[in-house]
Design an enzyme around this catalytic site. Structure first.
Site, PDB file in Angstrom:
ATOM      1  N   CYS A   2       0.986  -1.332   0.710  1.00 21.63           N
ATOM      2  CA  CYS A   2      -0.268   0.094  -0.058  1.00 21.63           C
ATOM      3  C   CYS A   2       0.978   1.345  -0.269  1.00 21.63           C
ATOM      4  O   CYS A   2       1.854   0.858   0.646  1.00 21.63           O
ATOM      5  CB  CYS A   2      -1.345   0.015   1.041  1.00 21.63           C
ATOM      6  SG  CYS A   2      -1.692  -1.481   1.417  1.00 21.63           S
ATOM      7  N   ARG A  27       3.165   0.599  -6.634  1.00 22.84           N
ATOM      8  CA  ARG A  27       2.674   0.127  -5.453  1.00 22.84           C
ATOM      9  C   ARG A  27       1.427  -1.224  -4.913  1.00 22.84           C
ATOM     10  O   ARG A  27       2.089  -1.971  -4.342  1.00 22.84           O
ATOM     11  CB  ARG A  27       3.225   0.557  -4.052  1.00 22.84           C
ATOM     12  CG  ARG A  27       4.811   1.147  -4.289  1.00 22.84           C
ATOM     13  CD  ARG A  27       5.648   2.173  -3.273  1.00 22.84           C
ATOM     14  NE  ARG A  27       6.889   3.042  -4.254  1.00 22.84           N
ATOM     15  CZ  ARG A  27       7.987   3.008  -2.931  1.00 22.84           C
ATOM     16  NH1 ARG A  27       7.227   1.798  -1.933  1.00 22.84           N
ATOM     17  NH2 ARG A  27       8.645   3.075  -3.651  1.00 22.84           N
ATOM     18  N   TRP A  75      -3.282  -2.505  -1.451  1.00 19.03           N
ATOM     19  CA  TRP A  75      -2.637  -3.555  -1.619  1.00 19.03           C
ATOM     20  C   TRP A  75      -2.883  -4.564  -1.124  1.00 19.03           C
ATOM     21  O   TRP A  75      -3.131  -5.202   0.101  1.00 19.03           O
ATOM     22  CB  TRP A  75      -0.986  -4.037  -2.125  1.00 19.03           C
ATOM     23  CG  TRP A  75      -0.452  -5.669  -2.539  1.00 19.03           C
ATOM     24  CD1 TRP A  75      -0.775  -5.832  -4.357  1.00 19.03           C
ATOM     25  CD2 TRP A  75      -0.126  -6.917  -1.913  1.00 19.03           C
ATOM     26  NE1 TRP A  75      -0.189  -6.995  -4.398  1.00 19.03           N
ATOM     27  CE2 TRP A  75      -0.320  -7.681  -3.216  1.00 19.03           C
ATOM     28  CE3 TRP A  75      -0.086  -6.572  -0.511  1.00 19.03           C
ATOM     29  CZ2 TRP A  75       0.254  -9.367  -2.357  1.00 19.03           C
ATOM     30  CZ3 TRP A  75       0.443  -8.411  -0.143  1.00 19.03           C
ATOM     31  CH2 TRP A  75       0.627  -8.999  -0.928  1.00 19.03           C
ATOM     32  N   ASN A  99      -0.686   1.103   6.778  1.00 12.52           N
ATOM     33  CA  ASN A  99       0.001   0.062   5.847  1.00 12.52           C
ATOM     34  C   ASN A  99       1.194  -0.710   6.172  1.00 12.52           C
ATOM     35  O   ASN A  99       1.505  -0.320   6.918  1.00 12.52           O
ATOM     36  CB  ASN A  99       0.871   0.956   4.697  1.00 12.52           C
ATOM     37  CG  ASN A  99       2.228   0.400   3.657  1.00 12.52           C
ATOM     38  OD1 ASN A  99       1.907  -1.265   3.587  1.00 12.52           O
ATOM     39  ND2 ASN A  99       3.186   0.950   3.594  1.00 12.52           N
ATOM     40  N   GLY A 100       0.327  -2.443   6.008  1.00 14.69           N
ATOM     41  CA  GLY A 100       1.371  -3.413   6.772  1.00 14.69           C
ATOM     42  C   GLY A 100       0.140  -3.908   7.034  1.00 14.69           C
ATOM     43  O   GLY A 100      -0.788  -4.146   6.868  1.00 14.69           O
ATOM     44  N   GLU A 482      15.156 -15.921 -13.063  1.00  9.15           N
ATOM     45  CA  GLU A 482      14.663 -14.756 -13.811  1.00  9.15           C
ATOM     46  C   GLU A 482      13.379 -14.341 -14.745  1.00  9.15           C
ATOM     47  O   GLU A 482      12.608 -14.416 -14.708  1.00  9.15           O
ATOM     48  CB  GLU A 482      15.440 -14.110 -13.859  1.00  9.15           C
ATOM     49  CG  GLU A 482      15.713 -12.759 -13.731  1.00  9.15           C
ATOM     50  CD  GLU A 482      14.590 -11.923 -12.696  1.00  9.15           C
ATOM     51  OE1 GLU A 482      14.193 -12.161 -11.520  1.00  9.15           O
ATOM     52  OE2 GLU A 482      13.995 -10.702 -13.759  1.00  9.15           O
ATOM     53  N   LYS A 486       9.374 -13.069 -14.386  1.00  6.05           N
ATOM     54  CA  LYS A 486       8.834 -12.868 -15.412  1.00  6.05           C
ATOM     55  C   LYS A 486       8.201 -12.791 -16.474  1.00  6.05           C
ATOM     56  O   LYS A 486       6.923 -11.647 -16.157  1.00  6.05           O
ATOM     57  CB  LYS A 486       9.908 -12.299 -16.423  1.00  6.05           C
ATOM     58  CG  LYS A 486      11.174 -11.254 -15.898  1.00  6.05           C
ATOM     59  CD  LYS A 486      11.028  -9.569 -15.490  1.00  6.05           C
ATOM     60  CE  LYS A 486      10.761  -9.953 -13.981  1.00  6.05           C
ATOM     61  NZ  LYS A 486      11.320  -9.900 -13.480  1.00  6.05           N
ATOM     62  N   GLU A 489       4.463 -13.284 -14.152  1.00  7.06           N
ATOM     63  CA  GLU A 489       4.497 -11.952 -13.498  1.00  7.06           C
ATOM     64  C   GLU A 489       3.076 -11.198 -13.897  1.00  7.06           C
ATOM     65  O   GLU A 489       2.386 -10.554 -14.055  1.00  7.06           O
ATOM     66  CB  GLU A 489       5.473 -10.719 -12.931  1.00  7.06           C
ATOM     67  CG  GLU A 489       6.215 -11.243 -11.291  1.00  7.06           C
ATOM     68  CD  GLU A 489       7.284 -10.652 -11.211  1.00  7.06           C
ATOM     69  OE1 GLU A 489       8.024  -9.903 -12.154  1.00  7.06           O
ATOM     70  OE2 GLU A 489       6.999  -9.850 -10.229  1.00  7.06           O
ATOM     71  N   HIS A 505      14.625 -36.121 -13.683  1.00  6.41           N
ATOM     72  CA  HIS A 505      15.020 -35.960 -12.490  1.00  6.41           C
ATOM     73  C   HIS A 505      13.689 -35.620 -12.052  1.00  6.41           C
ATOM     74  O   HIS A 505      13.013 -36.242 -11.103  1.00  6.41           O
ATOM     75  CB  HIS A 505      15.273 -35.371 -11.774  1.00  6.41           C
ATOM     76  CG  HIS A 505      16.982 -35.675 -11.881  1.00  6.41           C
ATOM     77  ND1 HIS A 505      17.935 -37.302 -11.578  1.00  6.41           N
ATOM     78  CD2 HIS A 505      18.018 -34.913 -12.071  1.00  6.41           C
ATOM     79  CE1 HIS A 505      19.280 -36.832 -11.780  1.00  6.41           C
ATOM     80  NE2 HIS A 505      19.531 -35.793 -12.269  1.00  6.41           N
ATOM     81  N   LYS A 601       4.937  -3.233  -6.012  1.00  6.13           N
ATOM     82  CA  LYS A 601       6.276  -3.235  -6.717  1.00  6.13           C
ATOM     83  C   LYS A 601       7.433  -2.888  -4.957  1.00  6.13           C
ATOM     84  O   LYS A 601       7.944  -4.000  -5.545  1.00  6.13           O
ATOM     85  CB  LYS A 601       6.368  -1.470  -6.976  1.00  6.13           C
ATOM     86  CG  LYS A 601       8.305  -1.749  -7.112  1.00  6.13           C
ATOM     87  CD  LYS A 601       8.172  -1.946  -8.587  1.00  6.13           C
ATOM     88  CE  LYS A 601       9.888  -2.316  -8.426  1.00  6.13           C
ATOM     89  NZ  LYS A 601       9.695  -3.203  -9.963  1.00  6.13           N
TER      90      LYS A 601
HETATM   91  O1  M6R Z   1      13.022  -4.466  -4.002  1.00  6.94           O
HETATM   92  P1  M6R Z   1      13.009  -6.337  -3.259  1.00  6.94           P
HETATM   93  O2  M6R Z   1      14.191  -6.117  -4.693  1.00  6.94           O
HETATM   94  O3  M6R Z   1      13.232  -6.441  -1.924  1.00  6.94           O
HETATM   95  O4  M6R Z   1      11.903  -6.626  -3.992  1.00  6.94           O
HETATM   96  C1  M6R Z   1      12.003  -8.560  -3.827  1.00  6.94           C
HETATM   97  C2  M6R Z   1      10.765  -8.659  -4.896  1.00  6.94           C
HETATM   98  O5  M6R Z   1       9.565  -8.416  -4.120  1.00  6.94           O
HETATM   99  C3  M6R Z   1      10.881  -8.329  -6.105  1.00  6.94           C
HETATM  100  O6  M6R Z   1      11.864  -8.412  -6.924  1.00  6.94           O
HETATM  101  C4  M6R Z   1       9.742  -9.275  -6.829  1.00  6.94           C
HETATM  102  O7  M6R Z   1      10.050 -10.565  -7.174  1.00  6.94           O
HETATM  103  C5  M6R Z   1       9.223  -8.537  -8.880  1.00  6.94           C
HETATM  104  N1  M6R Z   1       8.066  -8.346  -8.189  1.00  6.94           N
HETATM  105  C6  M6R Z   1       9.802  -9.339  -9.298  1.00  6.94           C
HETATM  106  O8  M6R Z   1       9.635  -8.674 -10.336  1.00  6.94           O
END
Ligand code: M6R
Length: 606
Positions: A2, A27, A75, A99-100, A482, A486, A489, A505, A601
């Site tokens: 949030c 965010r 969020w 937030n939290g 990674e 991507k 996501e 395996h 974010k």
């Molecule tokens: O801000 P941070 O690098 O600590 O965030 C970690 C993850 O939340 C962040 O990398 C998340 O997986 C991204 N959405 C990846 O694209």
């Protein structure tokens, strides 16, 4: 997670709150809301979905003269993204943004319901306003009521409250990881609040970073901060810079722009650190003698965790130092074995990730030296670490991390060479050669128009299927992870990253023509081994997309990369390929690339 904003002063409050929320929207974007109070009258607006909806429902409203207001982008953690669950939440006379997470909200709610309080939402936040008002009735002192409320709430949170009982004050409190900043003005006649410094840029003159357990209130010309019943002094940090960095500049999405920026940000990351025959990371001085470290432990989440795994390959190969990577949310509860000769490294783009921050605190409490590799100066993780290497990727707005990952990779490559020099694990000649290669990384990430076009065309074949395997060996394994992250996501298609040698395996059981294998096949590292693994998948009829500089006749689709003489340059080029492939699949599927569903974010809750 949030985002929170607040304002008290004579300017038009709605515009300031909406502008601030706009800066934070990436965010969290399930819903948004604002509450603006003028002479005790509160105007409340909420809307589900993007901020544009909130702007539409509050259209026509304007604050005139002195006003105070709070705003929020959500969020969802407790309760669906509905209007009722959107913040600000209301007590009888008070309005709250948060937030939290309030961990003991259920018990408090039960108690309050027994006392006759009616709840309108499913959120944990709603208990805050009611509890504050209950304490206010008991004490008849709003500051004391706030202190009691903070004492009773467990969890991690940043909170703003406005109340009709005190119509010239905004109250605040903070516990745990979620950040909260107070923005001060030059003329001392207005005050801002934000959950990120970026909101204050161009608005406020100075920033106060609230600390653990701080609470208090602001009036338009006064800030009062308390901690455990005592008033505390605070420092105001000058705010520099402009907001100009975060525009799309002709690209369709921030993510696309950020992919294209990678070459420039790698140059920035090297600036003043890499010369022809030496790498100097002055930031490490704060750690003392580097030869004291016999082991490196790296903790992070998501993409940053993938950089952590990749870093272990570089530390062990280049610096000949034992290295391990752990997911921060696992590390924090496993009762980890830590020894004093261990350098503890955390990686974070945002510098606010709750799990990573907690892992850092565990290491600090165990007396370890800590190093942050982070993209946001002054973030909590930076402030908590003994030393920081800033990744200099600039503001990253796309929720799917791209350029931050690129700069993290570069930082670890540089760091592994600095440690290699220190430990004498590489010859001067080899170090020089490695530095020559590091300087070429910026070329490997340049997006060639022909490559982008090819990936755009190819993307139409990969909009379905029952899953994607991204496979690679060695340091291309974390790149495979990674690539898969991507893709999932932003396309919402199922994807997994695997070490190529591990497929037989178990995972190979899934292979058929509707199982797409994205194979990372570099020429300079384990080419034949990886090729055999791909052939095994091809033999089971998996559809193969091979990314390689060498033609590969069994591939169903072949993406030809350049010939490089070092595996890291191949790594960087392939990184760009998997980023763009995901982007183009997501675009074809009509998804919101920059704000994909369910994500945020900066993850400031555990
Ligand atoms: O801000 P941070 O690098 O600590 O965030 C970690 C993850 O939340 C962040 O990398 C998340 O997986 C991204 N959405 C990846 O694209």
């Amino acid at each position: 997670m949030c985002g929170i904003v607040g304002y008290i002063g004579n300017k038009e409050a709605k515009k300031i709150l909406l502008d601030g929320l706009c800066e934070l929207e990436y965010r969290g974007y399930d819903s948004a809301g604002i509450a603006i109070m003028q002479q005790g009258d509160v105007s409340l607006f909420k809307a589900v979905g993007k901020l544009a909806n909130l702007a539409a429902v509050s259209d026509g409203f304007e604050s005139k003269g002195f006003a105070l207001g709070i705003g929020h982008t959500r969020w969802a953690t407790h309760g669906k993204p509905t209007e009722a669950n959107a913040h600000p939440h209301i007590g009888e006379n008070s309005f709250v943004v948060h937030n939290g997470i309030i961990e003991n909200y259920a018990a408090i709610k039960e108690e309050l319901i027994k006392e006759g309080i009616n709840f309108l939402s499913q959120t944990d936040t709603e208990v805050i306003g009611h509890l504050f008002e209950k304490n206010l009735k008991k004490t008849n002192d709003s500051l004391e009521a706030l202190r009691l409320t903070q004492e009773q709430l467990e969890g991690a949170y940043a909170v703003l409250i406005i109340t009709k009982f005190e119509n010239e004050k905004i109250f605040f409190m903070k516990k745990g990881s979620p950040p909260l900043l107070i923005g001060t003005s030059k003329n001392n006649d207005e005050i801002y609040f934000a959950s990120s410094e970026s909101v204050l840029i161009g608005q406020a003159d100075g920033a106060i970073f609230l600390k653990e357990d701080d609470y208090g209130f602001v009036k338009k010309d006064e800030v009062k901060i308390f901690n455990h019943g005592e008033e505390v002094a605070f420092q105001v940090k000058k705010i520099e810079g402009t907001r100009a960095g975060a525009q799309k500049e002709g690209y369709r999405y921030f993510m696309e722009k950020e992919i294209y920026e990678q070459s420039a940000v790698l140059v920035d990351t090297m600036m003043g650190r890499v010369s022809k025959d030496r790498i100097v990371l002055e930031e490490l001085a704060a750690l003392g003698d580097l030869s004291q470290f016999r082991e490196i432990k790296i903790c992070a989440c998501g993409t940053s965790y993938h950089a952590a795994i990749a870093a272990t390959y570089m530390f062990e190969r280049n610096s000949k130092i034992r290295a391990s990577a752990e997911i921060a949310s696992e590390f924090r509860y496993k009762e980890p074995f830590l020894s004093k000769d261990m350098l503890f490294v955390v990686i974070s783009q945002s510098g606010e990730t709750a799990d990573t921050l907690e892992a850092l605190k565990i290491a600090k409490n165990a007396g370890l030296k800590t190093l942050a590799v982070c993209n946001v100066d002054n973030s909590t993780i930076v402030r908590e670490s003994d030393a920081t290497i800033l990744t200099r990727a600039g503001i990253e707005k796309g929720v799917a991390s791209t350029k931050a990952f690129a700069t993290q990779m570069l930082v670890f490559w540089m760091l592994s060479i600095v440690l290699a020099e220190k430990k004498g694990s590489m010859s001067n000649e080899a170090i020089k050669k490695e530095i020559e290669t590091i300087l070429k990384a910026k070329d490997a990430v340049v997006v060639e128009p022909a490559m982008h076009e090819r990936l755009k065309r190819l993307s139409k074949r990969y909009l379905h299927g029952h899953g994607f395997f991204f496979i690679g060996r060695d340091i291309f394994y974390p790149l495979a992870l990674e690539g898969a992250l991507k893709l999932k996501e932003i396309t919402y298609l199922h994807a997994e990253g695997y070490p190529a040698g591990e497929m037989k395996h178990g995972p190979i059981a899934l292979a058929d023509s509707e199982l797409f294998t994205i194979a990372l096949l570099p020429k300079t590292l384990l080419y034949d081994k990886t090729k055999s693994n791909i052939e095994e998948l091809s033999a089971r009829d998996s559809t193969i997309v091979a990314i390689s500089p060498s033609e590969f006749d069994i591939a169903d689709d072949f993406i030809k990369t350049k010939v490089w003489d070092h595996y890291m340059l191949e790594f960087f080029e392939m990184m760009v390929v998997v980023q763009i492939l995901s982007l183009e699949v997501a675009v074809r599927l009509g998804n919101d690339v920059d704000m994909p569903r369910n994500l945020a974010k900066s993850v400031t809750v555990e």
